[in-house]
Design a protein around this motif. Sequence first.
Motif, PDB file in Angstrom:
ATOM      1  N   LEU A  13      -5.398 -13.812   6.226  1.00 57.34           N
ATOM      2  CA  LEU A  13      -5.911 -12.602   6.857  1.00 57.34           C
ATOM      3  C   LEU A  13      -4.786 -11.679   7.311  1.00 57.34           C
ATOM      4  CD1 LEU A  13      -8.924 -14.012   8.876  1.00 57.34           C
ATOM      5  CD2 LEU A  13      -8.968 -12.599   6.822  1.00 57.34           C
ATOM      6  N   THR A  14      -3.690 -12.239   7.778  1.00 63.49           N
ATOM      7  CA  THR A  14      -2.533 -11.426   8.165  1.00 63.49           C
ATOM      8  C   THR A  14      -1.950 -10.729   6.944  1.00 63.49           C
ATOM      9  OG1 THR A  14      -2.049 -12.940   9.974  1.00 63.49           O
ATOM     10  CG2 THR A  14      -0.283 -11.477   9.281  1.00 63.49           C
ATOM     11  N   SER A  15      -1.868 -11.425   5.839  1.00 58.29           N
ATOM     12  CA  SER A  15      -1.365 -10.809   4.609  1.00 58.29           C
ATOM     13  C   SER A  15      -2.256  -9.669   4.154  1.00 58.29           C
ATOM     14  CB  SER A  15      -1.267 -11.848   3.494  1.00 58.29           C
ATOM     15  OG  SER A  15      -0.251 -12.762   3.764  1.00 58.29           O
ATOM     16  N   MET A  16      -3.562  -9.846   4.263  1.00 65.36           N
ATOM     17  CA  MET A  16      -4.488  -8.784   3.877  1.00 65.36           C
ATOM     18  C   MET A  16      -4.368  -7.570   4.800  1.00 65.36           C
ATOM     19  SD  MET A  16      -7.933 -10.754   2.779  1.00 65.36           S
ATOM     20  CE  MET A  16      -8.023 -11.774   1.337  1.00 65.36           C
ATOM     21  N   MET A  17      -4.228  -7.821   6.081  1.00 69.73           N
ATOM     22  CA  MET A  17      -4.074  -6.714   7.031  1.00 69.73           C
ATOM     23  C   MET A  17      -2.768  -5.965   6.787  1.00 69.73           C
ATOM     24  SD  MET A  17      -6.718  -6.387   8.881  1.00 69.73           S
ATOM     25  CE  MET A  17      -6.042  -5.254  10.064  1.00 69.73           C
ATOM     26  N   MET A  18      -1.696  -6.680   6.516  1.00 69.08           N
ATOM     27  CA  MET A  18      -0.419  -6.017   6.259  1.00 69.08           C
ATOM     28  C   MET A  18      -0.457  -5.221   4.958  1.00 69.08           C
ATOM     29  SD  MET A  18       1.423  -6.261   8.810  1.00 69.08           S
ATOM     30  CE  MET A  18       2.819  -5.442   8.088  1.00 69.08           C
ATOM     31  N   ALA A  19      -1.220  -5.698   3.978  1.00 70.63           N
ATOM     32  CA  ALA A  19      -1.378  -4.926   2.743  1.00 70.63           C
ATOM     33  C   ALA A  19      -2.023  -3.585   3.051  1.00 70.63           C
ATOM     34  CB  ALA A  19      -2.219  -5.713   1.745  1.00 70.63           C
ATOM     35  N   LEU A  20      -3.028  -3.588   3.922  1.00 76.63           N
ATOM     36  CA  LEU A  20      -3.672  -2.336   4.321  1.00 76.63           C
ATOM     37  C   LEU A  20      -2.717  -1.440   5.102  1.00 76.63           C
ATOM     38  CD1 LEU A  20      -7.209  -3.610   5.386  1.00 76.63           C
ATOM     39  CD2 LEU A  20      -6.598  -2.322   3.336  1.00 76.63           C
ATOM     40  N   VAL A  21      -1.878  -2.036   5.943  1.00 73.38           N
ATOM     41  CA  VAL A  21      -0.915  -1.260   6.726  1.00 73.38           C
ATOM     42  C   VAL A  21       0.101  -0.588   5.808  1.00 73.38           C
ATOM     43  CG1 VAL A  21       0.979  -1.461   8.389  1.00 73.38           C
ATOM     44  CG2 VAL A  21      -1.202  -2.562   8.857  1.00 73.38           C
ATOM     45  N   TYR A  22       0.636  -1.320   4.840  1.00 76.15           N
ATOM     46  CA  TYR A  22       1.615  -0.744   3.915  1.00 76.15           C
ATOM     47  C   TYR A  22       0.996   0.380   3.087  1.00 76.15           C
ATOM     48  CZ  TYR A  22       5.199  -4.246   4.815  1.00 76.15           C
ATOM     49  OH  TYR A  22       6.150  -5.028   5.408  1.00 76.15           O
ATOM     50  N   ALA A  23      -0.174   0.113   2.502  1.00 75.78           N
ATOM     51  CA  ALA A  23      -0.826   1.141   1.685  1.00 75.78           C
ATOM     52  C   ALA A  23      -1.224   2.339   2.544  1.00 75.78           C
ATOM     53  CB  ALA A  23      -2.047   0.552   0.982  1.00 75.78           C
ATOM     54  N   GLY A  24      -1.709   2.087   3.741  1.00 74.28           N
ATOM     55  CA  GLY A  24      -2.075   3.167   4.646  1.00 74.28           C
ATOM     56  C   GLY A  24      -0.875   3.991   5.076  1.00 74.28           C
ATOM     57  N   GLY A  25       0.249   3.348   5.273  1.00 75.30           N
ATOM     58  CA  GLY A  25       1.471   4.070   5.615  1.00 75.30           C
ATOM     59  C   GLY A  25       1.914   4.989   4.499  1.00 75.30           C
ATOM     60  N   GLY A  26       1.786   4.526   3.267  1.00 75.65           N
ATOM     61  CA  GLY A  26       2.130   5.358   2.120  1.00 75.65           C
ATOM     62  C   GLY A  26       1.199   6.550   1.992  1.00 75.65           C
ATOM     63  N   ILE A  27      -0.087   6.317   2.188  1.00 75.31           N
ATOM     64  CA  ILE A  27      -1.055   7.405   2.120  1.00 75.31           C
ATOM     65  C   ILE A  27      -0.818   8.397   3.262  1.00 75.31           C
ATOM     66  CG2 ILE A  27      -3.519   7.958   2.338  1.00 75.31           C
ATOM     67  CD1 ILE A  27      -4.019   5.268   0.858  1.00 75.31           C
ATOM     68  N   TYR A  28      -0.484   7.888   4.440  1.00 75.98           N
ATOM     69  CA  TYR A  28      -0.198   8.763   5.575  1.00 75.98           C
ATOM     70  C   TYR A  28       1.007   9.658   5.290  1.00 75.98           C
ATOM     71  CZ  TYR A  28       1.252  10.312  10.179  1.00 75.98           C
ATOM     72  OH  TYR A  28       1.636  11.091  11.236  1.00 75.98           O
ATOM     73  N   SER A  34       3.864  15.581   9.168  1.00 75.48           N
ATOM     74  CA  SER A  34       4.854  15.153  10.161  1.00 75.48           C
ATOM     75  C   SER A  34       5.323  13.729   9.871  1.00 75.48           C
ATOM     76  CB  SER A  34       4.254  15.190  11.559  1.00 75.48           C
ATOM     77  OG  SER A  34       3.231  14.240  11.687  1.00 75.48           O
ATOM     78  N   SER A  35       6.597  13.524   9.970  1.00 78.17           N
ATOM     79  CA  SER A  35       7.156  12.180   9.858  1.00 78.17           C
ATOM     80  C   SER A  35       8.325  12.059  10.829  1.00 78.17           C
ATOM     81  CB  SER A  35       7.604  11.873   8.437  1.00 78.17           C
ATOM     82  OG  SER A  35       8.631  12.758   8.068  1.00 78.17           O
ATOM     83  N   PHE A  36       8.120  12.615  12.015  1.00 75.51           N
ATOM     84  CA  PHE A  36       9.122  12.581  13.088  1.00 75.51           C
ATOM     85  C   PHE A  36      10.432  13.238  12.664  1.00 75.51           C
ATOM     86  CE2 PHE A  36       6.426   8.789  13.451  1.00 75.51           C
ATOM     87  CZ  PHE A  36       5.738   9.131  14.595  1.00 75.51           C
ATOM     88  N   ASN A  37      10.341  14.204  11.741  1.00 68.18           N
ATOM     89  CA  ASN A  37      11.487  14.970  11.247  1.00 68.18           C
ATOM     90  C   ASN A  37      12.568  14.100  10.601  1.00 68.18           C
ATOM     91  OD1 ASN A  37      10.355  17.411  11.985  1.00 68.18           O
ATOM     92  ND2 ASN A  37      11.155  17.257  14.064  1.00 68.18           N
ATOM     93  N   LEU A  38      12.206  12.922  10.151  1.00 64.08           N
ATOM     94  CA  LEU A  38      13.166  12.058   9.454  1.00 64.08           C
ATOM     95  C   LEU A  38      13.179  12.344   7.958  1.00 64.08           C
ATOM     96  CD1 LEU A  38      12.487   8.681  11.257  1.00 64.08           C
ATOM     97  CD2 LEU A  38      14.395  10.239  11.614  1.00 64.08           C
TER      98      LEU A  38
END
Length: 73
Positions: A13-28, A34-38
């Motif tokens: 379940l942690t692996s599945m949640m992290m997959a969503l976090v990574y993909a969501g970060g890319g989509i974001y 905005s990306s904190f001006n980085l």
Amino acid sequence: MKERPLHEKVSILTSMMMALVYAGGGIYLIASSSSFNLIPAGSWGRYLLSAALIAYGVYRGYRAWKNWERSEE
């Protein structure tokens, strides 16, 4: 059918949640301005990082799904 141990369930379940976090970060990164001006909006580096995050999220999700199916057998 033997039930999976708790630590294995949590790991999958942690692996599945992290997959969503990574993909969501890319989509974001693609969707937001905005990306904190980085990373400047519209730069090729931003889109390259976004594509890498989405690809890694999909790969990690696929691996977690296969692990889930394998452990059900």
